[in-house]
Design a protein around this motif. Sequence first.
Motif, PDB file in Angstrom:
ATOM      1  N   ALA A 379     -22.335 -52.130  86.389  1.00  0.00           N
ATOM      2  CA  ALA A 379     -22.294 -52.206  84.925  1.00  0.00           C
ATOM      3  C   ALA A 379     -21.586 -50.980  84.349  1.00  0.00           C
ATOM      4  O   ALA A 379     -20.823 -51.079  83.385  1.00  0.00           O
ATOM      5  CB  ALA A 379     -23.713 -52.339  84.357  1.00  0.00           C
ATOM      6  N   ALA A 382     -17.854 -51.442  84.976  1.00  0.00           N
ATOM      7  CA  ALA A 382     -17.237 -52.450  84.115  1.00  0.00           C
ATOM      8  C   ALA A 382     -16.787 -51.840  82.793  1.00  0.00           C
ATOM      9  O   ALA A 382     -15.796 -52.264  82.201  1.00  0.00           O
ATOM     10  CB  ALA A 382     -18.213 -53.597  83.869  1.00  0.00           C
ATOM     11  N   VAL A 383     -17.502 -50.830  82.311  1.00  0.00           N
ATOM     12  CA  VAL A 383     -17.196 -50.232  81.010  1.00  0.00           C
ATOM     13  C   VAL A 383     -16.441 -48.906  81.160  1.00  0.00           C
ATOM     14  O   VAL A 383     -15.628 -48.534  80.319  1.00  0.00           O
ATOM     15  CB  VAL A 383     -18.501 -50.029  80.195  1.00  0.00           C
ATOM     16  CG1 VAL A 383     -18.199 -49.451  78.832  1.00  0.00           C
ATOM     17  CG2 VAL A 383     -19.243 -51.366  80.060  1.00  0.00           C
ATOM     18  N   ARG A 443     -21.344 -52.755  75.093  1.00  0.00           N
ATOM     19  CA  ARG A 443     -20.732 -53.521  76.188  1.00  0.00           C
ATOM     20  C   ARG A 443     -21.455 -53.271  77.511  1.00  0.00           C
ATOM     21  O   ARG A 443     -21.655 -54.169  78.316  1.00  0.00           O
ATOM     22  CB  ARG A 443     -19.238 -53.170  76.321  1.00  0.00           C
ATOM     23  CG  ARG A 443     -18.392 -53.705  75.174  1.00  0.00           C
ATOM     24  CD  ARG A 443     -16.933 -53.843  75.578  1.00  0.00           C
ATOM     25  NE  ARG A 443     -16.353 -52.582  76.034  1.00  0.00           N
ATOM     26  CZ  ARG A 443     -15.904 -51.628  75.215  1.00  0.00           C
ATOM     27  NH1 ARG A 443     -15.950 -51.807  73.906  1.00  0.00           N
ATOM     28  NH2 ARG A 443     -15.409 -50.504  75.687  1.00  0.00           N
ATOM     29  N   ARG A 446     -24.740 -55.196  77.506  1.00  0.00           N
ATOM     30  CA  ARG A 446     -24.466 -56.625  77.603  1.00  0.00           C
ATOM     31  C   ARG A 446     -24.118 -57.010  79.052  1.00  0.00           C
ATOM     32  O   ARG A 446     -24.683 -57.958  79.613  1.00  0.00           O
ATOM     33  CB  ARG A 446     -23.318 -57.000  76.659  1.00  0.00           C
ATOM     34  CG  ARG A 446     -23.018 -58.466  76.738  1.00  0.00           C
ATOM     35  CD  ARG A 446     -22.026 -58.945  75.697  1.00  0.00           C
ATOM     36  NE  ARG A 446     -21.770 -60.359  75.959  1.00  0.00           N
ATOM     37  CZ  ARG A 446     -21.260 -61.197  75.080  1.00  0.00           C
ATOM     38  NH1 ARG A 446     -20.927 -60.781  73.891  1.00  0.00           N
ATOM     39  NH2 ARG A 446     -21.080 -62.462  75.400  1.00  0.00           N
ATOM     40  N   THR A 447     -23.234 -56.223  79.656  1.00  0.00           N
ATOM     41  CA  THR A 447     -22.850 -56.472  81.049  1.00  0.00           C
ATOM     42  C   THR A 447     -24.055 -56.404  81.970  1.00  0.00           C
ATOM     43  O   THR A 447     -24.233 -57.223  82.876  1.00  0.00           O
ATOM     44  CB  THR A 447     -21.814 -55.413  81.508  1.00  0.00           C
ATOM     45  OG1 THR A 447     -20.768 -55.384  80.545  1.00  0.00           O
ATOM     46  CG2 THR A 447     -21.266 -55.728  82.869  1.00  0.00           C
ATOM     47  N   GLU A 450     -26.534 -59.416  81.432  1.00  0.00           N
ATOM     48  CA  GLU A 450     -25.984 -60.666  81.989  1.00  0.00           C
ATOM     49  C   GLU A 450     -26.289 -60.810  83.484  1.00  0.00           C
ATOM     50  O   GLU A 450     -26.313 -61.901  84.011  1.00  0.00           O
ATOM     51  CB  GLU A 450     -24.458 -60.698  81.796  1.00  0.00           C
ATOM     52  CG  GLU A 450     -24.064 -61.185  80.425  1.00  0.00           C
ATOM     53  CD  GLU A 450     -22.560 -61.042  80.192  1.00  0.00           C
ATOM     54  OE1 GLU A 450     -22.053 -61.738  79.308  1.00  0.00           O
ATOM     55  OE2 GLU A 450     -21.898 -60.238  80.890  1.00  0.00           O
ATOM     56  N   ARG A 451     -26.491 -59.647  84.156  1.00  0.00           N
ATOM     57  CA  ARG A 451     -26.679 -59.681  85.616  1.00  0.00           C
ATOM     58  C   ARG A 451     -28.134 -59.488  86.029  1.00  0.00           C
ATOM     59  O   ARG A 451     -28.421 -59.396  87.220  1.00  0.00           O
ATOM     60  CB  ARG A 451     -25.815 -58.587  86.252  1.00  0.00           C
ATOM     61  CG  ARG A 451     -24.342 -58.791  85.953  1.00  0.00           C
ATOM     62  CD  ARG A 451     -23.510 -57.577  86.276  1.00  0.00           C
ATOM     63  NE  ARG A 451     -22.126 -57.787  85.831  1.00  0.00           N
ATOM     64  CZ  ARG A 451     -21.109 -57.037  86.204  1.00  0.00           C
ATOM     65  NH1 ARG A 451     -21.299 -56.035  87.033  1.00  0.00           N
ATOM     66  NH2 ARG A 451     -19.900 -57.276  85.746  1.00  0.00           N
TER      67      ARG A 451
END
Length: 452
Positions: A379, A382-383, A443, A446-447, A450-451
Amino acid sequence: MEDEAAERHSDALALDHLRTLIRIPTVSRLDESMIDWSQFDAFISTLALLYPRVHSAMSVDVIDGHALLLRWAGRSAGDESVLMAHYDVVAADDEAVWTHPPFAATVTGSGAEQIVWGRGTLDDKGALTAILEAVDRLLVAGFTPEHDVYLSFGHNEETAGSGAAELVAELERRGVHPRLVLDEGGAVIDHVFPGVTRPTAVVGVSEKGMANVTLTVERSGGHASTPPRMTATARLARALVRLEKRPFPASIPAPTLEMIRTIGSHSTPVLRFVFTRARVFRLPLLALFSRLSDETNAMIRTTAAVTQLRASDSANALAERAVAVVNTRIAIGSSVDATLRHIRRAVRDPLVVIEADAPSEPSPVSPSTGPIWQLLSNAVAAVHPRAIVSPYVMLGASDARHFTAISANVYRFTPFEMSAEERATLHAIDERMHVSTFLSGIRFYRTLIERL
Ligand SMILES: [Zn+2]
């Protein structure tokens, strides 16, 4: 194109929400009778107004008066996660010296230099708002988590910390043993190590323990014109000097060794050679850390700071009782008992009574390998694709320590980039955050969700 416009619109709304919440002065004070609880009530009702979707999708319980526990039911049972934040803030009584008033949530600049100013932006309403924005966006997208997601928002992190303890007790009653707990702590920072140019996400896997140790000397009082050979205050002073001269033993705890290896492997060739062999170069590294800075010194040993001294009330009367309070921060691998033993040995005076008040042991170390750690690292990546992700031991105490009673995976990380200058505003004047930082925090959550 439409998506981009929609995202810009929700980013603007998110900033509005953060500003609204900064403007509610939920100030924590050690003396609870000084706290204006109406602001805390206002904060809770404002959250319901700003996030109606979240409040209808999740169950909301108020714990310990003003702490909040929200539950988002997942599709399957077990494997719950807890995202933590706190909404109390430290005081900003020196309002006049702030560049912008602490509770005005002023926004300056534009683009990458747009900044929101105010108490609580970094600590910790920024994270709280980012979590709620992330959940709200996922609800709009029709998302349901695989497993239950709890949001745990404390109301007295900066002082008593009872909210977090009660939240844990409530989760225990519900039989919840989270596979992940994420609280504030480390951040994405620059220039952590010499020679390292990439930003680093430092994730707290443990935190030092703490005890306020009182040293008390009692002697009969009397007039200051005929003092005995050794007064209570002189005896206490001697004890403190002895303690000062005998620092706690130094050692590099396992997560710190791993941090040195992880971050050091991105340094210049010579330093990389040393850092990646941290275990071999343990002794020179200990010597270096002892001297480099107060912060590196605190990373390798228990520290003791005399914070309070009390003696006679009047200038011409001998103290019948002289008391020093020594705030100790206990290293991973040590304990409250070992700390007291060290102090007694250093002071070596049976007339100095040594006791620990409000002790808490160092926290267990959460793993920095395995699926949960990977979930967090992914995560972050990802950001913040350029960031090195590293474990570290938090030097301060956080609400997260209570959660180690119900989870083996407790992490302390705020998903915000913070410059050294911004970090210096924590608990100080001119607390502020780049708006882009706040948006990247949304973000991140959120990422992550989601997981989960
Ligand atoms: Zn905080």
